[in-house]
Design a protein around this motif. Structure first.
Motif, PDB file in Angstrom:
ATOM      1  N   ILE A  62       0.858  -1.180   0.000  1.00 52.76           N
ATOM      2  CA  ILE A  62       0.000   0.000   0.000  1.00 52.76           C
ATOM      3  C   ILE A  62       0.894   1.230   0.000  1.00 52.76           C
ATOM      4  O   ILE A  62       1.899   1.275   0.708  1.00 52.76           O
ATOM      5  CB  ILE A  62      -0.916   0.018   1.247  1.00 52.76           C
ATOM      6  N   ARG A  63       0.523   2.220  -0.783  1.00 51.92           N
ATOM      7  CA  ARG A  63       1.263   3.486  -0.749  1.00 51.92           C
ATOM      8  C   ARG A  63       1.140   4.121   0.631  1.00 51.92           C
ATOM      9  O   ARG A  63       0.093   4.038   1.270  1.00 51.92           O
ATOM     10  CB  ARG A  63       0.708   4.464  -1.779  1.00 51.92           C
ATOM     11  N   LYS A  64       2.193   4.754   1.075  1.00 49.96           N
ATOM     12  CA  LYS A  64       2.165   5.390   2.395  1.00 49.96           C
ATOM     13  C   LYS A  64       1.038   6.403   2.521  1.00 49.96           C
ATOM     14  O   LYS A  64       0.444   6.538   3.585  1.00 49.96           O
ATOM     15  CB  LYS A  64       3.509   6.063   2.688  1.00 49.96           C
ATOM     16  N   ILE A  65       0.749   7.111   1.440  1.00 53.95           N
ATOM     17  CA  ILE A  65      -0.300   8.142   1.514  1.00 53.95           C
ATOM     18  C   ILE A  65      -1.682   7.533   1.770  1.00 53.95           C
ATOM     19  O   ILE A  65      -2.576   8.227   2.215  1.00 53.95           O
ATOM     20  CB  ILE A  65      -0.328   9.019   0.240  1.00 53.95           C
ATOM     21  N   ASP A  66      -1.847   6.222   1.510  1.00 54.13           N
ATOM     22  CA  ASP A  66      -3.131   5.553   1.712  1.00 54.13           C
ATOM     23  C   ASP A  66      -3.208   4.776   3.023  1.00 54.13           C
ATOM     24  O   ASP A  66      -4.259   4.243   3.364  1.00 54.13           O
ATOM     25  CB  ASP A  66      -3.403   4.564   0.574  1.00 54.13           C
ATOM     26  N   PHE A  67      -2.103   4.679   3.743  1.00 52.73           N
ATOM     27  CA  PHE A  67      -2.039   3.811   4.920  1.00 52.73           C
ATOM     28  C   PHE A  67      -2.339   4.574   6.198  1.00 52.73           C
ATOM     29  O   PHE A  67      -1.698   5.583   6.487  1.00 52.73           O
ATOM     30  CB  PHE A  67      -0.654   3.172   5.019  1.00 52.73           C
ATOM     31  N   PRO A  68      -3.304   4.102   7.001  1.00 57.65           N
ATOM     32  CA  PRO A  68      -3.564   4.745   8.290  1.00 57.65           C
ATOM     33  C   PRO A  68      -2.420   4.474   9.272  1.00 57.65           C
ATOM     34  O   PRO A  68      -2.155   3.336   9.610  1.00 57.65           O
ATOM     35  CB  PRO A  68      -4.859   4.093   8.772  1.00 57.65           C
ATOM     36  N   LEU A  69      -1.738   5.498   9.673  1.00 65.68           N
ATOM     37  CA  LEU A  69      -0.535   5.349  10.485  1.00 65.68           C
ATOM     38  C   LEU A  69      -0.784   4.756  11.868  1.00 65.68           C
ATOM     39  O   LEU A  69       0.136   4.312  12.520  1.00 65.68           O
ATOM     40  CB  LEU A  69       0.162   6.703  10.625  1.00 65.68           C
ATOM     41  N   SER A  70      -2.015   4.724  12.302  1.00 68.15           N
ATOM     42  CA  SER A  70      -2.275   4.227  13.651  1.00 68.15           C
ATOM     43  C   SER A  70      -2.294   2.697  13.737  1.00 68.15           C
ATOM     44  O   SER A  70      -2.420   2.159  14.815  1.00 68.15           O
ATOM     45  CB  SER A  70      -3.618   4.781  14.149  1.00 68.15           C
ATOM     46  N   LEU A  71      -2.162   2.007  12.612  1.00 65.53           N
ATOM     47  CA  LEU A  71      -2.183   0.548  12.644  1.00 65.53           C
ATOM     48  C   LEU A  71      -0.813  -0.025  12.967  1.00 65.53           C
ATOM     49  O   LEU A  71       0.211   0.554  12.633  1.00 65.53           O
ATOM     50  CB  LEU A  71      -2.672  -0.009  11.304  1.00 65.53           C
ATOM     51  N   ALA A  72      -0.826  -1.201  13.614  1.00 72.23           N
ATOM     52  CA  ALA A  72       0.416  -1.859  14.020  1.00 72.23           C
ATOM     53  C   ALA A  72       0.206  -3.371  14.005  1.00 72.23           C
ATOM     54  O   ALA A  72      -0.934  -3.844  13.963  1.00 72.23           O
ATOM     55  CB  ALA A  72       0.812  -1.398  15.421  1.00 72.23           C
ATOM     56  N   PRO A  73       1.299  -4.145  14.052  1.00 70.32           N
ATOM     57  CA  PRO A  73       1.145  -5.601  14.144  1.00 70.32           C
ATOM     58  C   PRO A  73       0.235  -5.980  15.314  1.00 70.32           C
ATOM     59  O   PRO A  73       0.214  -5.316  16.342  1.00 70.32           O
ATOM     60  CB  PRO A  73       2.579  -6.096  14.361  1.00 70.32           C
ATOM     61  N   ASN A  74      -0.525  -7.037  15.099  1.00 73.30           N
ATOM     62  CA  ASN A  74      -1.524  -7.589  16.024  1.00 73.30           C
ATOM     63  C   ASN A  74      -2.867  -6.871  15.971  1.00 73.30           C
ATOM     64  O   ASN A  74      -3.826  -7.341  16.575  1.00 73.30           O
ATOM     65  CB  ASN A  74      -1.017  -7.671  17.465  1.00 73.30           C
TER      66      ASN A  74
END
Length: 105
Positions: A62-74
Motif C-alpha cells: 500500500i502506498r504510504k499516503i493511503d495507509f492509516p498510520l495508527s495501525l500496528a502488528p496484532n
C-alpha cells in the motif's frame, strides 16, 4: 526529473488497476493495493507449521499516503469485508508491505 519523481512514476504504473494494482476497500476506504499470496507463502514457509502462525494469509503493498498510520502488528483490519490480523508491517520507502492472515491461531 529527480530520482524521487522517477520512483513515484514507477509507483503510478505499479499501483494502476489496469496494470498490477487492484482496488480494495481497506478499513472502509477504497484504495489501490498490490496483493501477493506467493510473497506471504515464501516469507512464512516452515514457520507456520512450527509456530502455528496462520492458515491463510497474503502480503499487500500500500502506498504510504493511503495507509492509516495508527495501525500496528496484532491489530485487526477489515479488507473487502473480511477480517484480517496484521502480522508485520515493513516500511519500504514510499510504500508499506503488510502481512495479514485470515485464520490466525
Amino acid at each position: 526529473m529527480n530520482f524521487k519523481e522517477m520512483i513515484d512514476g514507477d509507483l503510478d504504473l505499479l499501483f494502476n488497476p489496469e496494470e498490477i494494482g487492484e482496488k480494495i476497500v481497506f478499513e472502509g476506504k477504497e484504495i489501490i493495493a498490490i496483493k501477493s499470496s506467493e510473497t506471504f507463502r515464501t516469507k512464512y514457509k516452515g514457520k507456520a507449521e512450527d509456530m502455528g502462525i496462520y492458515t491463510n494469509g497474503i502480503c499487500i503493498s500500500i502506498r504510504k499516503i493511503d495507509f492509516p498510520l495508527s495501525l500496528a502488528p496484532n491489530d485487526r483490519v477489515i479488507i473487502d469485508d473480511e477480517s484480517y490480523k496484521i502480522l508485520d508491517i515493513e516500511d519500504l520507502g514510499n510504500t508499506y508491505r503488510i502481512d495479514i492472515a485470515t485464520n490466525y491461531r
